[in-house]
Design a protein around this motif. Sequence first.
Motif, mmCIF file in Angstrom:
data_model
loop_
_atom_site.group_PDB
_atom_site.id
_atom_site.type_symbol
_atom_site.label_atom_id
_atom_site.label_comp_id
_atom_site.label_asym_id
_atom_site.label_seq_id
_atom_site.Cartn_x
_atom_site.Cartn_y
_atom_site.Cartn_z
ATOM 1 N N UNK A 235 4.092 -2.071 8.399
ATOM 2 C CA UNK A 235 4.833 -2.728 9.484
ATOM 3 C C UNK A 235 4.774 -4.247 9.410
ATOM 4 N N UNK A 236 3.657 -4.783 8.861
ATOM 5 C CA UNK A 236 3.549 -6.241 8.796
ATOM 6 C C UNK A 236 2.466 -6.640 7.783
ATOM 7 N N UNK B 144 -4.064 -2.105 3.469
ATOM 8 C CA UNK B 144 -3.854 -0.752 2.940
ATOM 9 C C UNK B 144 -3.306 -0.757 1.513
ATOM 10 N N UNK B 145 -2.544 -1.807 1.158
ATOM 11 C CA UNK B 145 -1.838 -1.787 -0.123
ATOM 12 C C UNK B 145 -2.351 -2.867 -1.086
ATOM 13 N N UNK C 177 9.571 -11.697 2.541
ATOM 14 C CA UNK C 177 9.516 -11.989 3.975
ATOM 15 C C UNK C 177 10.277 -10.934 4.788
ATOM 16 N N UNK C 178 11.310 -10.374 4.183
ATOM 17 C CA UNK C 178 12.029 -9.296 4.860
ATOM 18 C C UNK C 178 11.275 -7.978 4.715
ATOM 19 N N UNK C 179 10.774 -7.722 3.513
ATOM 20 C CA UNK C 179 10.079 -6.451 3.267
ATOM 21 C C UNK C 179 8.877 -6.291 4.198
ATOM 22 N N UNK D 160 4.565 -8.320 -2.302
ATOM 23 C CA UNK D 160 5.253 -8.449 -1.023
ATOM 24 C C UNK D 160 6.742 -8.257 -1.255
ATOM 25 N N UNK D 161 7.238 -8.871 -2.315
ATOM 26 C CA UNK D 161 8.611 -8.634 -2.760
ATOM 27 C C UNK D 161 8.603 -7.465 -3.732
#
Length: 432
Positions: A87-88, A95-96, A282-284, A310-311
């Motif tokens: 979610x953010x 977690x990732x 930033x969108x993902x 992130x991307x």
Amino acid sequence: MMAKSLKGLRGFLIDAPERGRLRGVRDGAVLIEDGVLVAVGPFDEVRRSPGAEYVKWQHSPEAVLIPGLIDLHAHLPQYPVVARAEESLLPWLQRIALPAEKEFNAAAARAQAPHFYEALARNGTTCAMLHAATYEQSCDVAFEAAERSGMRIILGKVMMDEAGCGGLSPREKLPLSLARSERLCRKWHGCDGGRIEYAFSPRFAVGCSEELLREAALLARKFDAYVQTSLSESCGGTGAVYEACGLLGERTVLAHCVHPDDEEVRLLAVARVAVAHSPTADLFLNSGIMPLDRLLDAGLRVGLASDVAGGPELNLWQVMRSTIESQKARSFYEKEVRVPTAAEVFHLATLGGAGALGKGSLIGTFDVGKDADIVAFDLAQALSCGGRGNMHCDLSPEEVVTLLVYRGGPAAVIETYVRGVSIYRAPAPQLL
Ligand code: GUN
């Protein structure tokens, strides 16, 4: 006299010497001596350059030649976990991203780093500024692989000495973090004539003590190395902390900058930092949309970044497209927003990125005297139906760049060069 070190590439030359202005030479050529451009222009002129009569020209007028793309911010150890949504930022880190970095020991770096650099080159990227994990040894291994890859790489070991918000880990002790980073910098910064460089890499204000930020800034200054970190990704307000710690300067590249208020923008402009814009990330990660026009209007140097993981991909054409589309989305809700053109985002991904790194006189355009960091594209791969029924030789530079922004990617890359050396060549097409 035999021209020993001359190399020639032929194609439709397109570069962006200014924001919004493309330069195109149809059936153009570049002549390269010892990795440097010594002649640029129409093929018929360049082939008459002294010594060029012996050159075996690579590629053809059908190829598109552009300056190598520049990725200002990505995380090497996170490549195996691209496209894992959360979610953010903080839950995603926990977690990732951080578990992936925890796995990035020397053996993992040995296995992954060469593939990562090849993936960059396969995407048409010739220069990248990267984070490793917190480990010294795996960062060292990643540097060795960078040296072998032929890529232009700026890399740093992540620094992080506080559990910070949400109990982020892994953390390290401050003196260890500083000593490890300094050893890596001493060993690698400036290697191979500056092709390999070091960036002190405090993760972000949340995971770092002020003492760490201050000491990292001092080390970067001492070695004339870079600083890379994140700012205002999920909320604003840490620019003043960085400022107070001396972390902001011309050799500092700040990722994200999604939520800067006017005071922060002013602070960044006065400090002459550079900004890595990563809209796909930033969108993902649901972080928001960077106010690109405000940062450019403040005079900040801005380039583009994949921010993997992130991307979701290293393809900078996707980042260029996302730059246009995210600003377009802003413009629907904020009247004054300027939406960049394809030519403008192409400038950000080439000369913009070079300027952000202080390398604007070395790479980023096709000017005599610059290093030959070049990508050859097969435009037919970006055209519908492989270009059948589509005479792309009639397209203007703006149309070619627009096509690549919306449809470009690894399938269209024929060959990637750094300092005139081929570092990636697409496999020969299968004969049907
Ligand atoms: N902020 C701190 N660390 C990270 C990271 O690994 N990725 C992104 N996108 N933002 C961060």
